[in-house]
Design a protein around this motif. Structure first.
Motif, PDB file in Angstrom:
ATOM      1  N   ASN A 196       0.844  -1.195   0.000  1.00 39.35           N
ATOM      2  CA  ASN A 196       0.000   0.000   0.000  1.00 39.35           C
ATOM      3  C   ASN A 196       0.882   1.249   0.000  1.00 39.35           C
ATOM      4  OD1 ASN A 196      -1.900   1.973   0.360  1.00 39.35           O
ATOM      5  ND2 ASN A 196      -2.567   1.290   2.384  1.00 39.35           N
ATOM      6  N   HIS A 197       1.167   1.783  -1.179  1.00 40.58           N
ATOM      7  CA  HIS A 197       1.997   2.987  -1.262  1.00 40.58           C
ATOM      8  C   HIS A 197       1.162   4.223  -0.921  1.00 40.58           C
ATOM      9  CE1 HIS A 197       5.376   0.806  -2.913  1.00 40.58           C
ATOM     10  NE2 HIS A 197       4.627   0.308  -3.870  1.00 40.58           N
ATOM     11  N   PRO A 198       1.633   5.068  -0.014  1.00 40.73           N
ATOM     12  CA  PRO A 198       0.852   6.255   0.368  1.00 40.73           C
ATOM     13  C   PRO A 198       0.810   7.327  -0.711  1.00 40.73           C
ATOM     14  CG  PRO A 198       2.966   6.231   1.504  1.00 40.73           C
ATOM     15  CD  PRO A 198       2.848   4.910   0.796  1.00 40.73           C
ATOM     16  N   VAL A 199       1.824   7.337  -1.590  1.00 39.55           N
ATOM     17  CA  VAL A 199       1.867   8.320  -2.683  1.00 39.55           C
ATOM     18  C   VAL A 199       2.164   7.599  -3.994  1.00 39.55           C
ATOM     19  CG1 VAL A 199       2.603  10.214  -1.183  1.00 39.55           C
ATOM     20  CG2 VAL A 199       4.329   8.791  -2.312  1.00 39.55           C
ATOM     21  N   ASN A 200       1.876   8.269  -5.078  1.00 41.79           N
ATOM     22  CA  ASN A 200       2.094   7.689  -6.401  1.00 41.79           C
ATOM     23  C   ASN A 200       3.574   7.695  -6.757  1.00 41.79           C
ATOM     24  OD1 ASN A 200       2.154   8.430  -9.677  1.00 41.79           O
ATOM     25  ND2 ASN A 200       0.768   6.788  -9.085  1.00 41.79           N
ATOM     26  N   LEU A 201       4.126   6.513  -7.034  1.00 43.65           N
ATOM     27  CA  LEU A 201       5.535   6.367  -7.390  1.00 43.65           C
ATOM     28  C   LEU A 201       5.748   6.268  -8.887  1.00 43.65           C
ATOM     29  CD1 LEU A 201       6.561   3.649  -4.755  1.00 43.65           C
ATOM     30  CD2 LEU A 201       6.814   6.138  -4.567  1.00 43.65           C
ATOM     31  N   GLY A 202       4.747   5.838  -9.610  1.00 41.62           N
ATOM     32  CA  GLY A 202       4.885   5.537 -11.027  1.00 41.62           C
ATOM     33  C   GLY A 202       4.873   4.032 -11.247  1.00 41.62           C
ATOM     34  N   LEU A 203       4.484   3.637 -12.449  1.00 38.03           N
ATOM     35  CA  LEU A 203       4.247   2.224 -12.743  1.00 38.03           C
ATOM     36  C   LEU A 203       5.468   1.355 -12.493  1.00 38.03           C
ATOM     37  CD1 LEU A 203       2.258   0.854 -15.737  1.00 38.03           C
ATOM     38  CD2 LEU A 203       4.521  -0.049 -15.298  1.00 38.03           C
ATOM     39  N   THR A 204       6.625   1.763 -12.989  1.00 35.53           N
ATOM     40  CA  THR A 204       7.802   0.893 -12.894  1.00 35.53           C
ATOM     41  C   THR A 204       8.281   0.748 -11.445  1.00 35.53           C
ATOM     42  OG1 THR A 204       9.156   2.818 -13.505  1.00 35.53           O
ATOM     43  CG2 THR A 204       8.592   1.265 -15.247  1.00 35.53           C
ATOM     44  N   LYS A 205       8.227   1.818 -10.666  1.00 29.37           N
ATOM     45  CA  LYS A 205       8.618   1.717  -9.256  1.00 29.37           C
ATOM     46  C   LYS A 205       7.611   0.884  -8.486  1.00 29.37           C
ATOM     47  CE  LYS A 205      11.317   5.986  -9.017  1.00 29.37           C
ATOM     48  NZ  LYS A 205      11.453   7.323  -8.396  1.00 29.37           N
ATOM     49  N   ASN A 206       6.347   1.003  -8.832  1.00 32.87           N
ATOM     50  CA  ASN A 206       5.332   0.191  -8.182  1.00 32.87           C
ATOM     51  C   ASN A 206       5.564  -1.291  -8.457  1.00 32.87           C
ATOM     52  OD1 ASN A 206       2.959  -0.284  -6.682  1.00 32.87           O
ATOM     53  ND2 ASN A 206       1.692  -0.243  -8.518  1.00 32.87           N
ATOM     54  N   LEU A 207       5.849  -1.630  -9.704  1.00 33.94           N
ATOM     55  CA  LEU A 207       6.147  -3.016 -10.044  1.00 33.94           C
ATOM     56  C   LEU A 207       7.375  -3.518  -9.292  1.00 33.94           C
ATOM     57  CD1 LEU A 207       5.502  -3.114 -13.890  1.00 33.94           C
ATOM     58  CD2 LEU A 207       4.413  -4.579 -12.196  1.00 33.94           C
ATOM     59  N   ASN A 208       8.418  -2.718  -9.276  1.00 33.58           N
ATOM     60  CA  ASN A 208       9.657  -3.149  -8.609  1.00 33.58           C
ATOM     61  C   ASN A 208       9.484  -3.322  -7.105  1.00 33.58           C
ATOM     62  OD1 ASN A 208      11.264  -3.411 -10.870  1.00 33.58           O
ATOM     63  ND2 ASN A 208      12.098  -1.340 -10.753  1.00 33.58           N
ATOM     64  N   SER A 209       8.527  -2.605  -6.528  1.00 40.84           N
ATOM     65  CA  SER A 209       8.318  -2.732  -5.077  1.00 40.84           C
ATOM     66  C   SER A 209       7.843  -4.127  -4.698  1.00 40.84           C
ATOM     67  CB  SER A 209       7.305  -1.690  -4.595  1.00 40.84           C
ATOM     68  OG  SER A 209       5.980  -2.007  -5.023  1.00 40.84           O
ATOM     69  N   ALA A 210       7.314  -4.871  -5.664  1.00 41.26           N
ATOM     70  CA  ALA A 210       6.817  -6.229  -5.387  1.00 41.26           C
ATOM     71  C   ALA A 210       7.892  -7.291  -5.559  1.00 41.26           C
ATOM     72  CB  ALA A 210       5.635  -6.539  -6.303  1.00 41.26           C
ATOM     73  N   ARG A 211       9.009  -6.958  -6.179  1.00 44.76           N
ATOM     74  CA  ARG A 211      10.014  -7.967  -6.536  1.00 44.76           C
ATOM     75  C   ARG A 211      10.497  -8.785  -5.345  1.00 44.76           C
ATOM     76  NH1 ARG A 211      15.142  -5.856  -8.954  1.00 44.76           N
ATOM     77  NH2 ARG A 211      15.797  -8.020  -8.704  1.00 44.76           N
ATOM     78  N   GLU A 212      10.748  -8.136  -4.245  1.00 46.36           N
ATOM     79  CA  GLU A 212      11.297  -8.839  -3.080  1.00 46.36           C
ATOM     80  C   GLU A 212      10.305  -9.832  -2.476  1.00 46.36           C
ATOM     81  OE1 GLU A 212      11.557  -6.526   0.692  1.00 46.36           O
ATOM     82  OE2 GLU A 212      10.976  -4.837  -0.588  1.00 46.36           O
ATOM     83  N   HIS A 213       9.035  -9.705  -2.836  1.00 51.17           N
ATOM     84  CA  HIS A 213       8.010 -10.599  -2.296  1.00 51.17           C
ATOM     85  C   HIS A 213       7.715 -11.781  -3.217  1.00 51.17           C
ATOM     86  CE1 HIS A 213       7.048  -7.597   0.803  1.00 51.17           C
ATOM     87  NE2 HIS A 213       7.105  -6.695  -0.162  1.00 51.17           N
ATOM     88  N   VAL A 214       8.259 -11.752  -4.430  1.00 49.56           N
ATOM     89  CA  VAL A 214       7.939 -12.779  -5.424  1.00 49.56           C
ATOM     90  C   VAL A 214       8.598 -14.101  -5.036  1.00 49.56           C
ATOM     91  CG1 VAL A 214       8.229 -13.474  -7.839  1.00 49.56           C
ATOM     92  CG2 VAL A 214       7.615 -11.112  -7.283  1.00 49.56           C
ATOM     93  N   LYS A 215       7.806 -15.160  -4.925  1.00 48.37           N
ATOM     94  CA  LYS A 215       8.304 -16.470  -4.517  1.00 48.37           C
ATOM     95  C   LYS A 215       8.095 -17.544  -5.584  1.00 48.37           C
ATOM     96  CE  LYS A 215       7.354 -15.559   0.382  1.00 48.37           C
ATOM     97  NZ  LYS A 215       6.549 -15.970   1.569  1.00 48.37           N
ATOM     98  N   GLY A 216       7.312 -17.259  -6.599  1.00 48.38           N
ATOM     99  CA  GLY A 216       6.927 -18.276  -7.562  1.00 48.38           C
ATOM    100  C   GLY A 216       8.022 -18.671  -8.530  1.00 48.38           C
ATOM    101  N   LYS A 217       7.872 -19.838  -9.111  1.00 49.28           N
ATOM    102  CA  LYS A 217       8.730 -20.280 -10.209  1.00 49.28           C
ATOM    103  C   LYS A 217       8.420 -19.485 -11.467  1.00 49.28           C
ATOM    104  CE  LYS A 217       9.952 -24.409 -12.918  1.00 49.28           C
ATOM    105  NZ  LYS A 217       9.709 -25.870 -13.095  1.00 49.28           N
ATOM    106  N   TYR A 218       7.134 -19.088 -11.577  1.00 53.68           N
ATOM    107  CA  TYR A 218       6.669 -18.312 -12.726  1.00 53.68           C
ATOM    108  C   TYR A 218       6.056 -17.012 -12.234  1.00 53.68           C
ATOM    109  CZ  TYR A 218       7.259 -22.825 -15.001  1.00 53.68           C
ATOM    110  OH  TYR A 218       7.789 -23.999 -15.458  1.00 53.68           O
ATOM    111  N   TYR A 219       6.036 -16.013 -13.119  1.00 54.87           N
ATOM    112  CA  TYR A 219       5.633 -14.660 -12.718  1.00 54.87           C
ATOM    113  C   TYR A 219       4.932 -13.955 -13.867  1.00 54.87           C
ATOM    114  CZ  TYR A 219       6.335  -9.584 -12.505  1.00 54.87           C
ATOM    115  OH  TYR A 219       6.147  -8.224 -12.570  1.00 54.87           O
ATOM    116  N   GLN A 220       3.960 -13.140 -13.502  1.00 52.50           N
ATOM    117  CA  GLN A 220       3.445 -12.135 -14.420  1.00 52.50           C
ATOM    118  C   GLN A 220       2.783 -11.031 -13.619  1.00 52.50           C
ATOM    119  OE1 GLN A 220      -0.055 -13.972 -16.758  1.00 52.50           O
ATOM    120  NE2 GLN A 220      -0.518 -11.783 -16.523  1.00 52.50           N
ATOM    121  N   PHE A 221       2.605  -9.868 -14.265  1.00 50.07           N
ATOM    122  CA  PHE A 221       1.847  -8.826 -13.600  1.00 50.07           C
ATOM    123  C   PHE A 221       0.517  -8.625 -14.317  1.00 50.07           C
ATOM    124  CE2 PHE A 221       4.050  -6.005 -16.654  1.00 50.07           C
ATOM    125  CZ  PHE A 221       3.024  -5.144 -17.038  1.00 50.07           C
ATOM    126  N   LEU A 222      -0.432  -8.084 -13.576  1.00 48.08           N
ATOM    127  CA  LEU A 222      -1.780  -7.846 -14.082  1.00 48.08           C
ATOM    128  C   LEU A 222      -2.177  -6.418 -13.768  1.00 48.08           C
ATOM    129  CD1 LEU A 222      -4.651  -8.853 -15.066  1.00 48.08           C
ATOM    130  CD2 LEU A 222      -5.093  -9.363 -12.654  1.00 48.08           C
TER     131      LEU A 222
END
Length: 297
Positions: free
Chosen positions: A65-91
């Motif tokens: 939950n970002h309190p301010v708008n970071l922009g699409l690419t920073k928002n996507l990158n903020s999830a990287r450290e949480h990714v655990k799957g063998k496969y990945y995609q964003f929606l």
């Protein structure tokens, strides 16, 4: 056991669509999914809808939950450290996954370890949810899907239907995520990926992609040409077979910025000159200097 698939759902002021997008993840026929939802500082009711949806439908989902708008690419990158799957995609939380999407694409990747990224066709959906008659590749029939090593063709035009793509998480992590110097990153990401990973197009429809009038990917003019210039600038390939393609695309982008009156065209021309040492960009630098005195855009 099914390999884990991570889906990162990204949202920003999408209260009208976010529940449907998340419902489409829940409706997948594939069950082993890690769901991460990253909201980029929404100011409408999106955050509350997400909180209630998680509580009711997916209590184990991770909510960033970002309190301010970071922009699409920073928002996507903020999830990287949480990714655990063998496969990945964003929606994107205005789009809808068809129920068998993940199941079909995981089966393809599991069957062929030489393939790193799979993508498909998609339905085009108007903002009100109406499905257009022609699919993405039927409408854009100049974009020919390609398989295997696609770098040589991809640098000429982006033919990957990004919302449909499922990849091995290794791709995301090897590339260190998304380029935060760009407001929208898919073409840049695919160019970087195509240098070392293999693609496969499967002739199926797996997504409903909503055409939003105010979306970054739909904007014309200065923002579009500025982004395109930066993609070719950051990925500039001086090798003889490819250099002419990058020079031509940089020239086209700069000309378009100039004719649109972009006041930083001179600085972009200088950047291109120092990157390529092509004298055309020196001429563009001097030609566009008068734009510097105009009010910034």
């Amino acid at each position: 056991m099914q390999p884990l698939v991570t889906i990162v759902a990204i949202s920003y002021n999408q209260e009208a669509f976010v529940a449907d997008a998340l419902d489409s993840v829940k409706a997948q026929t594939y069950s082993n999914i890690q769901l991460i939802i990253a909201d980029d500082g929404s100011t409408d009711g999106t955050k509350n809808i997400i909180r209630h949806w998680i509580q009711e439908h997916w209590p184990t989902a991770t909510f960033i939950n970002h309190p301010v708008n970071l922009g699409l690419t920073k928002n996507l990158n903020s999830a990287r450290e949480h990714v655990k799957g063998k496969y990945y995609q964003f929606l994107g939380c205005e789009d809808i996954m068809l129920p068998s999407k993940i199941e079909k694409q995981v089966a393809i990747l599991e069957a062929d370890p030489t393939i790193d990224i799979v993508y498909s066709d998609m339905y085009r959906m108007r903002e009100d949810g109406t499905i257009e008659d022609a699919t993405h590749f039927e409408k854009n029939n100049y974009n020919i899907p390609r398989n295997g090593v696609v770098y040589e063709e991809l640098i000429k035009t982006c033919f990957i239907s990004t919302p449909t793509a499922l990849m091995r998480t290794e791709v995301l992590q090897t590339l260190n995520g998304y380029n935060e110097n760009l407001s929208i990153d898919d073409f840049d990401f695919w160019i970087r990926a195509s240098k070392q990973f293999r693609f496969l197009y499967h002739d199926d429809v797996t997504m409903q992609y909503r055409i939003m009038e105010n979306s970054l990917s739909n904007k014309k003019g200065i923002n579009r040409f500025r982004t395109r210039f930066l993609v070719y600038y950051y990925n500039y390939d001086k090798r003889k077979p490819y250099r002419s393609v990058f020079d031509e695309r940089l020239r086209f982008s700069l000309k378009s910025l100039f004719y649109n009156g972009y006041n930083k065209t001179a600085w972009f021309s200088l950047k291109a000159l120092l990157k390529t040492w092509n004298l055309f960009f020196a001429g563009m630098f001097f030609r566009s200097l008068p734009l510097l005195i105009k009010k910034g855009r």
